[in-house]
Design a protein around this motif. Structure first.
Motif, PDB file in Angstrom:
ATOM      1  N   GLY A  88     -12.059 -60.656  14.564  1.00 33.16           N
ATOM      2  CA  GLY A  88     -12.174 -60.601  16.010  1.00 33.16           C
ATOM      3  C   GLY A  88     -12.740 -59.305  16.557  1.00 33.16           C
ATOM      4  N   LYS A  89     -13.150 -58.382  15.681  1.00 38.19           N
ATOM      5  CA  LYS A  89     -13.647 -57.085  16.139  1.00 38.19           C
ATOM      6  C   LYS A  89     -15.121 -56.907  15.765  1.00 38.19           C
ATOM      7  CE  LYS A  89      -9.124 -54.837  15.609  1.00 38.19           C
ATOM      8  NZ  LYS A  89      -8.379 -53.760  14.913  1.00 38.19           N
ATOM      9  N   VAL A  90     -15.872 -56.360  16.712  1.00 40.44           N
ATOM     10  CA  VAL A  90     -17.288 -56.054  16.481  1.00 40.44           C
ATOM     11  C   VAL A  90     -17.389 -54.628  15.934  1.00 40.44           C
ATOM     12  CG1 VAL A  90     -19.544 -55.762  17.576  1.00 40.44           C
ATOM     13  CG2 VAL A  90     -18.006 -57.599  18.330  1.00 40.44           C
ATOM     14  N   PRO A  91     -18.227 -54.391  14.916  1.00 38.33           N
ATOM     15  CA  PRO A  91     -18.387 -53.032  14.386  1.00 38.33           C
ATOM     16  C   PRO A  91     -18.742 -52.018  15.463  1.00 38.33           C
ATOM     17  CG  PRO A  91     -19.441 -54.614  12.928  1.00 38.33           C
ATOM     18  CD  PRO A  91     -19.011 -55.382  14.150  1.00 38.33           C
ATOM     19  N   ASP A  92     -18.345 -50.751  15.239  1.00 36.43           N
ATOM     20  CA  ASP A  92     -18.600 -49.715  16.241  1.00 36.43           C
ATOM     21  C   ASP A  92     -19.325 -48.504  15.665  1.00 36.43           C
ATOM     22  OD1 ASP A  92     -16.560 -48.699  14.685  1.00 36.43           O
ATOM     23  OD2 ASP A  92     -15.178 -48.309  16.342  1.00 36.43           O
ATOM     24  N   ILE A  93     -19.951 -48.657  14.494  1.00 37.25           N
ATOM     25  CA  ILE A  93     -20.642 -47.527  13.866  1.00 37.25           C
ATOM     26  C   ILE A  93     -22.058 -47.389  14.422  1.00 37.25           C
ATOM     27  CG2 ILE A  93     -19.324 -47.383  11.732  1.00 37.25           C
ATOM     28  CD1 ILE A  93     -21.438 -49.248  10.461  1.00 37.25           C
ATOM     29  N   ILE A  94     -22.448 -46.174  14.780  1.00 32.49           N
ATOM     30  CA  ILE A  94     -23.788 -45.956  15.315  1.00 32.49           C
ATOM     31  C   ILE A  94     -24.822 -46.117  14.199  1.00 32.49           C
ATOM     32  CG2 ILE A  94     -22.913 -44.423  17.102  1.00 32.49           C
ATOM     33  CD1 ILE A  94     -24.105 -42.068  15.536  1.00 32.49           C
ATOM     34  N   ASP A  95     -26.066 -46.441  14.584  1.00 30.36           N
ATOM     35  CA  ASP A  95     -27.109 -46.632  13.579  1.00 30.36           C
ATOM     36  C   ASP A  95     -28.308 -45.710  13.786  1.00 30.36           C
ATOM     37  OD1 ASP A  95     -28.399 -47.791  15.761  1.00 30.36           O
ATOM     38  OD2 ASP A  95     -28.090 -49.854  15.069  1.00 30.36           O
ATOM     39  N   ASN A  96     -28.239 -44.815  14.770  1.00 29.51           N
ATOM     40  CA  ASN A  96     -29.312 -43.825  14.945  1.00 29.51           C
ATOM     41  C   ASN A  96     -28.778 -42.655  15.757  1.00 29.51           C
ATOM     42  OD1 ASN A  96     -30.716 -44.053  17.973  1.00 29.51           O
ATOM     43  ND2 ASN A  96     -29.675 -45.944  17.323  1.00 29.51           N
ATOM     44  N   ALA A  97     -29.324 -41.477  15.491  1.00 28.27           N
ATOM     45  CA  ALA A  97     -28.860 -40.287  16.212  1.00 28.27           C
ATOM     46  C   ALA A  97     -29.815 -39.123  15.997  1.00 28.27           C
ATOM     47  CB  ALA A  97     -27.461 -39.888  15.747  1.00 28.27           C
ATOM     48  N   TYR A  98     -29.809 -38.222  16.961  1.00 22.82           N
ATOM     49  CA  TYR A  98     -30.356 -36.878  16.790  1.00 22.82           C
ATOM     50  C   TYR A  98     -29.179 -35.910  16.906  1.00 22.82           C
ATOM     51  CZ  TYR A  98     -35.048 -38.787  17.681  1.00 22.82           C
ATOM     52  OH  TYR A  98     -36.215 -39.500  17.621  1.00 22.82           O
ATOM     53  N   VAL A  99     -29.129 -34.939  15.990  1.00 23.48           N
ATOM     54  CA  VAL A  99     -28.043 -33.951  16.004  1.00 23.48           C
ATOM     55  C   VAL A  99     -28.640 -32.558  15.870  1.00 23.48           C
ATOM     56  CG1 VAL A  99     -25.904 -33.157  14.920  1.00 23.48           C
ATOM     57  CG2 VAL A  99     -26.498 -35.603  14.854  1.00 23.48           C
ATOM     58  N   ILE A 100     -28.240 -31.645  16.755  1.00 14.95           N
ATOM     59  CA  ILE A 100     -28.651 -30.237  16.679  1.00 14.95           C
ATOM     60  C   ILE A 100     -27.426 -29.402  16.328  1.00 14.95           C
ATOM     61  CG2 ILE A 100     -29.529 -28.251  17.970  1.00 14.95           C
ATOM     62  CD1 ILE A 100     -31.039 -30.268  19.729  1.00 14.95           C
ATOM     63  N   VAL A 101     -27.574 -28.539  15.323  1.00 16.40           N
ATOM     64  CA  VAL A 101     -26.492 -27.661  14.885  1.00 16.40           C
ATOM     65  C   VAL A 101     -26.959 -26.212  15.000  1.00 16.40           C
ATOM     66  CG1 VAL A 101     -24.880 -27.081  13.032  1.00 16.40           C
ATOM     67  CG2 VAL A 101     -25.745 -29.435  13.239  1.00 16.40           C
ATOM     68  N   GLU A 102     -26.200 -25.392  15.707  1.00 11.35           N
ATOM     69  CA  GLU A 102     -26.503 -23.965  15.819  1.00 11.35           C
ATOM     70  C   GLU A 102     -25.582 -23.180  14.888  1.00 11.35           C
ATOM     71  OE1 GLU A 102     -26.070 -23.031  19.937  1.00 11.35           O
ATOM     72  OE2 GLU A 102     -27.968 -23.980  20.507  1.00 11.35           O
ATOM     73  N   PHE A 103     -26.155 -22.203  14.165  1.00 10.72           N
ATOM     74  CA  PHE A 103     -25.408 -21.429  13.172  1.00 10.72           C
ATOM     75  C   PHE A 103     -25.186 -19.993  13.640  1.00 10.72           C
ATOM     76  CE2 PHE A 103     -27.135 -24.992  10.845  1.00 10.72           C
ATOM     77  CZ  PHE A 103     -26.092 -25.347  10.005  1.00 10.72           C
TER      78      PHE A 103
END
Length: 374
Positions: A233-248
């Protein structure tokens, strides 16, 4: 001391595998191809009978007798193995690791990524392991060992491109595979796509940058994959695309470009690192590294075809799992003088960056590592 070290070197290292689904069986095959190094898989645990049956069939084809258990505690209590591989579903890692670390018999551990699905659970495992100096734990961030990636790491560490300013990683690939009981379709089980899959890339960013992350900004969604699937009864909730910026903390930046509906890509991973004096790129599965300097310009770019002759089994990850095992076995046999290359802190930080990215998507803001780690 020399005689004791030699005796340890001659001893067959006995492995147990907890979780013998697709990845667990992949570990079994890798270890079979390491048999000349005096290793054997002697036991396995999995509550899913079809997975156990498949592991038994595989082990018997290698002429390796395999004791099987339905639970990890029974495997630990059996006393059969020296080393445990944890390749069970992500959400089970925490309790299994705590039980291994607390067990009276010491077992060295190779745990599949991600270390755990939450930062608090990762930190609790790190703290528990500090009390067991007789146990080594390596985290399965094996992308470091892919030959083109390893060559690029070598170029960066040699200073050939100068201090790293930018790291860009693109993964354009196929959707998540089907797993037992479809556990990987839900954030609660996997930790979320940016933890489950992308901890590999956040680990590489940190390695290339030679620094620790400070804050993260991400944008992503579930746009194409799994939207017409329903489980209990549940629909998946995992994303399938993204942009991620990480600052160090040294001023460098990393960027991830993830797309999991891009089967039409020539390369699944493309990695670019740019420093003050040059640029390097790695392409997987082409196995190519490109490297050039600002002074030499476009005409001076070198192309290197990478091959690691130690690899006896390419498997699902272009030989990196084989090299991971080779590295960990060396650490086991040289305990006291050699630590695992990918340790629990590496596992913790790679998960924390993924968690920060997931929170950033949900809340539409930069997320500091301080707030996630606290």
């Amino acid at each position: 001391m020399a005689a004791a070290a030699a005796a340890e070197e001659e001893k067959t290292v006995k492995y147990g595998i907890i979780g013998v689904g697709m990845m667990g069986r992949e570990h079994l095959i890798n270890l079979y191809h390491l048999r000349d190094h005096r290793v054997s898989v002697v036991c396995a645990a999995d509550p899913h009978p079809p997975s156990l049956d498949s592991a038994l069939h595989l082990a018997h084809s290698f002429n390796w007798p395999l004791h099987v258990f339905s639970g990890h505690k029974e495997l630990l209590d059996s006393g059969l193995c020296d080393v445990v591989i944890v390749s069970s579903p992500n959400m089970t890692h925490y309790q299994i690791l705590i039980d291994i670390i607390a067990h009276p018999k010491p077992h060295h551990v190779l745990v599949e990524k991600p270390l755990c699905t939450t930062v608090p659970h990762c930190k609790q495992v790190v703290d528990a392991a500090k009390k067991r100096p007789d146990i080594m734990v390596q985290v399965g961030l094996e992308y470091r060992y892919m030959p083109p990636v390893a060559k690029l790491i070598e170029i960066v560490k040699a200073g050939e491109v100068g201090p790293i300013r930018m790291v860009a990683i693109r993964e354009h690939r196929f959707p998540f595979l089907v797993k037992v009981n479809n556990w990987n379709r839900f954030n609660a089980n996997s930790g979320g796509t940016l933890v489950e899959k992308c901890c590999h890339f956040f680990d590489l960013m940190r390695l290339f940058a030679g620094a620790n992350p400070v804050r993260v900004m991400a944008s992503g969604a579930m746009d194409v994959n799994h939207k017409d699937e329903v489980y209990d009864g549940k629909v998946p909730d995992i994303i399938d695309n993204a942009y991620v910026i990480v600052e160090f903390d040294n001023g460098s930046r990393g960027m991830l470009d993830l797309c999991m509906f891009a089967e039409g890509s020539k390369n699944e991973q493309e990695i670019s690192v740019v420093g003050d004096i040059g640029k390097g790129e790695a392409f997987v599965p082409e196995g190519i590294v490109k490297f050039g300097t600002r002074v030499a310009g476009r005409d001076g770019v070198q192309t290197i075809q990478t091959v690691d002759k130690r690899i006896k089994y390419d498997g699902l990850h272009h030989g990196s799992s084989f090299l991971e095992h080779l590295n960990f076995l060396y650490a086991i046999r040289n305990k006291g003088t050699k630590a695992p290359e990918v340790d629990l802190i590496d596992g913790l930080v790679s998960v924390a960056i993924g968690v920060a990215a997931q929170v950033s998507i949900e809340q539409g803001r930069f997320v500091t590592m301080e707030e996630v780690l606290k």
